[in-house]
Design a protein around this motif. Structure first.
Motif, PDB file in Angstrom:
ATOM      1  N   ALA A  25       0.825  -1.207   0.000  1.00 32.44           N
ATOM      2  CA  ALA A  25       0.000   0.000   0.000  1.00 32.44           C
ATOM      3  C   ALA A  25       0.859   1.257   0.000  1.00 32.44           C
ATOM      4  O   ALA A  25       0.580   2.217  -0.728  1.00 32.44           O
ATOM      5  CB  ALA A  25      -0.932  -0.013   1.209  1.00 32.44           C
ATOM      6  N   THR A  26       1.913   1.263   0.806  1.00 35.11           N
ATOM      7  CA  THR A  26       2.804   2.418   0.867  1.00 35.11           C
ATOM      8  C   THR A  26       3.468   2.652  -0.483  1.00 35.11           C
ATOM      9  O   THR A  26       3.535   3.786  -0.981  1.00 35.11           O
ATOM     10  CB  THR A  26       3.876   2.205   1.945  1.00 35.11           C
ATOM     11  OG1 THR A  26       3.249   2.010   3.216  1.00 35.11           O
ATOM     12  CG2 THR A  26       4.824   3.387   2.023  1.00 35.11           C
ATOM     13  N   ALA A  27       3.964   1.567  -1.072  1.00 34.65           N
ATOM     14  CA  ALA A  27       4.624   1.686  -2.370  1.00 34.65           C
ATOM     15  C   ALA A  27       3.660   2.207  -3.430  1.00 34.65           C
ATOM     16  O   ALA A  27       4.008   3.081  -4.240  1.00 34.65           O
ATOM     17  CB  ALA A  27       5.186   0.326  -2.781  1.00 34.65           C
ATOM     18  N   ALA A  28       2.433   1.691  -3.426  1.00 39.69           N
ATOM     19  CA  ALA A  28       1.458   2.114  -4.427  1.00 39.69           C
ATOM     20  C   ALA A  28       1.127   3.592  -4.300  1.00 39.69           C
ATOM     21  O   ALA A  28       1.091   4.322  -5.302  1.00 39.69           O
ATOM     22  CB  ALA A  28       0.188   1.275  -4.287  1.00 39.69           C
ATOM     23  N   LEU A  29       0.902   4.064  -3.080  1.00 38.27           N
ATOM     24  CA  LEU A  29       0.543   5.478  -2.887  1.00 38.27           C
ATOM     25  C   LEU A  29       1.697   6.395  -3.239  1.00 38.27           C
ATOM     26  O   LEU A  29       1.497   7.447  -3.871  1.00 38.27           O
ATOM     27  CB  LEU A  29       0.106   5.701  -1.441  1.00 38.27           C
ATOM     28  CG  LEU A  29      -1.209   5.042  -1.003  1.00 38.27           C
ATOM     29  CD1 LEU A  29      -1.476   5.336   0.468  1.00 38.27           C
ATOM     30  CD2 LEU A  29      -2.377   5.509  -1.852  1.00 38.27           C
ATOM     31  N   LEU A  79      -7.925   6.705  -3.553  1.00 42.84           N
ATOM     32  CA  LEU A  79      -6.674   7.457  -3.694  1.00 42.84           C
ATOM     33  C   LEU A  79      -5.888   6.991  -4.913  1.00 42.84           C
ATOM     34  O   LEU A  79      -5.148   7.768  -5.525  1.00 42.84           O
ATOM     35  CB  LEU A  79      -5.819   7.296  -2.438  1.00 42.84           C
ATOM     36  CG  LEU A  79      -6.245   8.068  -1.191  1.00 42.84           C
ATOM     37  CD1 LEU A  79      -5.365   7.683  -0.008  1.00 42.84           C
ATOM     38  CD2 LEU A  79      -6.166   9.580  -1.419  1.00 42.84           C
ATOM     39  N   LEU A  80      -6.061   5.716  -5.258  1.00 37.66           N
ATOM     40  CA  LEU A  80      -5.361   5.161  -6.409  1.00 37.66           C
ATOM     41  C   LEU A  80      -6.198   5.258  -7.687  1.00 37.66           C
ATOM     42  O   LEU A  80      -5.844   4.676  -8.714  1.00 37.66           O
ATOM     43  CB  LEU A  80      -4.977   3.708  -6.138  1.00 37.66           C
ATOM     44  CG  LEU A  80      -3.925   3.530  -5.028  1.00 37.66           C
ATOM     45  CD1 LEU A  80      -3.772   2.056  -4.681  1.00 37.66           C
ATOM     46  CD2 LEU A  80      -2.580   4.121  -5.451  1.00 37.66           C
ATOM     47  N   PRO A 537      -7.862  14.124   0.801  1.00 46.38           N
ATOM     48  CA  PRO A 537      -8.870  14.161  -0.272  1.00 46.38           C
ATOM     49  C   PRO A 537      -8.600  13.039  -1.270  1.00 46.38           C
ATOM     50  O   PRO A 537      -7.448  12.743  -1.596  1.00 46.38           O
ATOM     51  CB  PRO A 537      -8.664  15.539  -0.906  1.00 46.38           C
ATOM     52  CG  PRO A 537      -8.005  16.355   0.159  1.00 46.38           C
ATOM     53  CD  PRO A 537      -7.140  15.404   0.930  1.00 46.38           C
ATOM     54  N   GLU A 538      -9.643  12.424  -1.757  1.00 45.20           N
ATOM     55  CA  GLU A 538      -9.452  11.239  -2.593  1.00 45.20           C
ATOM     56  C   GLU A 538      -8.822  11.543  -3.937  1.00 45.20           C
ATOM     57  O   GLU A 538      -8.335  10.638  -4.613  1.00 45.20           O
ATOM     58  CB  GLU A 538     -10.786  10.500  -2.756  1.00 45.20           C
ATOM     59  CG  GLU A 538     -11.234   9.894  -1.424  1.00 45.20           C
ATOM     60  CD  GLU A 538     -12.514   9.087  -1.517  1.00 45.20           C
ATOM     61  OE1 GLU A 538     -13.202   9.187  -2.561  1.00 45.20           O
ATOM     62  OE2 GLU A 538     -12.819   8.364  -0.554  1.00 45.20           O
TER      63      GLU A 538
END
Length: 545
Positions: A25-29, A79-80, A537-538
């Motif tokens: 999740a961290t890497a993706a964001l 967010l993604l 914010p998304e």
């Protein structure tokens, strides 16, 4: 530029240590926010504790099995730039779970919905319906306060508006922090079964009802009001979705690469600076990978005592001697011939003497409580794909003591040991599995259960220590006691190494898949210099790209 200031328009080279849910999740964001991210995972597969194991047509989840806080998953996927339902199909479970008790005449099915829960409690205890309604009112309010002020924050700064918002509630907040969850449950209802239903969420928090603050009664609003869901295909499907999003955002995922050191550079009059990592590949080759930012989602104890230079540790070994570990676990994966209508998707088995059970689990010596409260997940009740036709898939979790702390000179502390396949694990682990199977057979009235087992694998605390570098072989992370909750749990940034951040269940905000996703977002907020105390914010990451 540092990890605590906005990254501006310049892309940073980022190394993420660990390929569990928090690492992915961290890497993706971060990649979505424009950074160049490499994720390093020591095992051959990503997922960490949220792993899978397959044998003879069975697919077992080896870790998380409760899908709670759905809005947290929805927010993360948004967010993604996507939606959960575009990647996994969710089923709402009815009943949410079934409760068996050592002295229950019959099991209780816990349902979802305020009116339905009130009717259930009223049927067990006159006046229980009104009592649980008041309890859920408080739980919902506390949950909303937590999401708005305490979860999506780096605790690097407390905004004035937060203080103003919380000021009228300081008395209530103090009581929520100082009163144990067990006391809150006891003054709500009298019936032992209902008290256990209100107290069991402490186990999700790697704690016990007598030490978890009553603030955590907020969790009852999650399963009783919001409902319990299941991602079809198992939690491995959810991991695959997050990994796919990470790759789609540009993350380089490398498995079989074990980080052995976080490299730093000294700077005159300033904190040391993280400059990258040293890692060992599966073939034994040592590799140096440079980075502007290192995010460790590995167990925080391992990160701070093994990867960071000793003199630069924020949480050195003496710190951990004052910490309370969460429980260990014996996991038992069973492929069973025939159907098991006596069980539902989620099943809880509660001993009559909870205090004795928890005293054993949180005692000084590694033991398996006898009898033991346990949890049984049967995903094949919902998802036929996880077991061959006409068979059932059982995941059994028995909370046990964590490994004893290491002795003088780093000598390993006592452990219950490793699990194995087909009864080949260490004796104490296999004995715990046999006892759990016998308990399920007796309490759920399935007398021939043991003879119907066709696939069996056990996992013990020593496996958690080996596979996930878990402190004391614990299954979840540090317990959510008062001293280990909210900002008292620690920080997601090193105090002594600039450019070193943390995420995952062993740091803030805590244990569980939703908390891992939130911890990933809090890393992004730290990198951006975002000191707000709520979800981003998304469209925030799309605006920055």
């Amino acid at each position: 530029m540092t990890a605590s200031t906005s990254a501006g328009d310049r892309s940073q080279r980022v190394v993420v240590i660990g390929g569990g849910v928090a690492g992915l999740a961290t890497a993706a964001l971060l990649a979505r926010d424009g950074h160049r991210v490499t994720l390093l995972e020591k095992n051959d597969e990503v997922g960490g504790r949220a792993g899978t194991w397959e044998k003879d047509g069975f697919t077992f989840d080896t870790g998380p099995s409760w899908y709670l806080m759905p809005e947290c998953f929805d927010h993360f996927f948004a967010l993604l730039g996507t939606r959960v339902e575009d990647h996994v199909r969710l089923e709402t479970l009815t009943p949410a779970y079934r409760v068996f008790g050592e002295e229950y005449e019959a099991p209780l099915d816990v349902v979802t919905g305020r009116d339905e829960v009130a009717a259930l409690f009223e049927s067990v205890e006159p006046g229980g319906g009104a009592a649980i309604t008041r309890y859920l009112d408080s739980a919902r309010e506390t949950y909303e306060k937590a999401v708005g002020s305490f979860l999506y924050t780096t605790f690097s700064h407390i905004p004035l508006r937060t203080l103003v918002r919380l000021a009228p509630r300081l008395g209530t907040l103090a009581r929520l922090l100082l009163e144990p969850l067990s006391s809150r449950a006891s003054r709500t209802v009298r019936d032992t079964r209902l008290r256990q239903i209100l107290g069991y969420p402490a186990v999700f928090l790697a704690a016990q009802p007598r030490t978890a603050p009553s603030m955590y009664h907020l969790m009852s609003s999650m399963d009783m009001e919001d409902g319990v869901r299941y991602p079809v295909g198992g939690f491995g499907a959810l991991v695959a979705a997050i990994a796919g999003l990470a790759c789609g955002a540009g993350v380089e995922i490398r498995t079989g690469v074990d980080v052995t050191q976080i490299r730093t550079a000294a700077r005159r009059g300033r904190r040391a600076l993280a400059t990258g990592v040293t890692a060992r590949t599966a073939d034994g080759h040592e590799e140096r990978i440079d980075a502007d930012l290192v995010v460790s989602t590995a167990d925080l104890h391992h990160t701070e005592t093994q990867l960071v230079p000793r003199e630069l540790a924020t949480y050195p070994e003496p710190f951990w001697r004052t910490r309370t570990s969460g429980p260990g676990a014996v996991l038992v994966l069973l492929g069973v011939e025939g159907r098991l209508p006596e069980l539902t998707h989620h099943n809880l088995f509660f001993t009559a003497d909870w205090d004795a059970n928890f005293d054993a689990v949180f005692g000084d010596a590694p033991v398996v409580p006898d009898p033991a409260s346990s949890y049984v997940c049967m995903p094949s009740a919902t998802d036929p794909s996880v077991a061959p036709e006409g068979m059932e898939n059982l995941f059994v979790l028995v909370p046990v003591s964590p490994d004893a702390p290491d002795g003088p000179g780093g000598a390993p502390g006592e452990s219950l040991g490793h699990g194995g396949v087909d009864g080949e694990g260490d004796p104490r682990i296999e004995a715990a599995a046999d006892a759990a199977i016998a308990q399920i057979a007796a309490w759920a009235r399935i007398p021939d259960l043991a003879g119907r087992v066709r696939v069996r694998r056990t996992i013990g605390p020593a496996d958690f220590a080996t596979d996930y570098r878990a402190w004391r072989g614990n299954a979840l992370g540090p317990a959510h006691t008062l001293r280990q909750s909210a900002f008292l749990r620690g920080s997601n940034a090193s105090r002594r190494v600039e450019g070193l951040l943390y995420a995952g269940a062993t740091t803030v905000p805590g244990v569980g898949l939703p908390m891992c996703l939130i911890s990933a977002e809090n890393v992004v907020k730290r990198v951006r210099g975002d000191r707000t105390d709520g979800p981003m914010p998304e469209d925030a990451l799309r605006r920055r790209r």
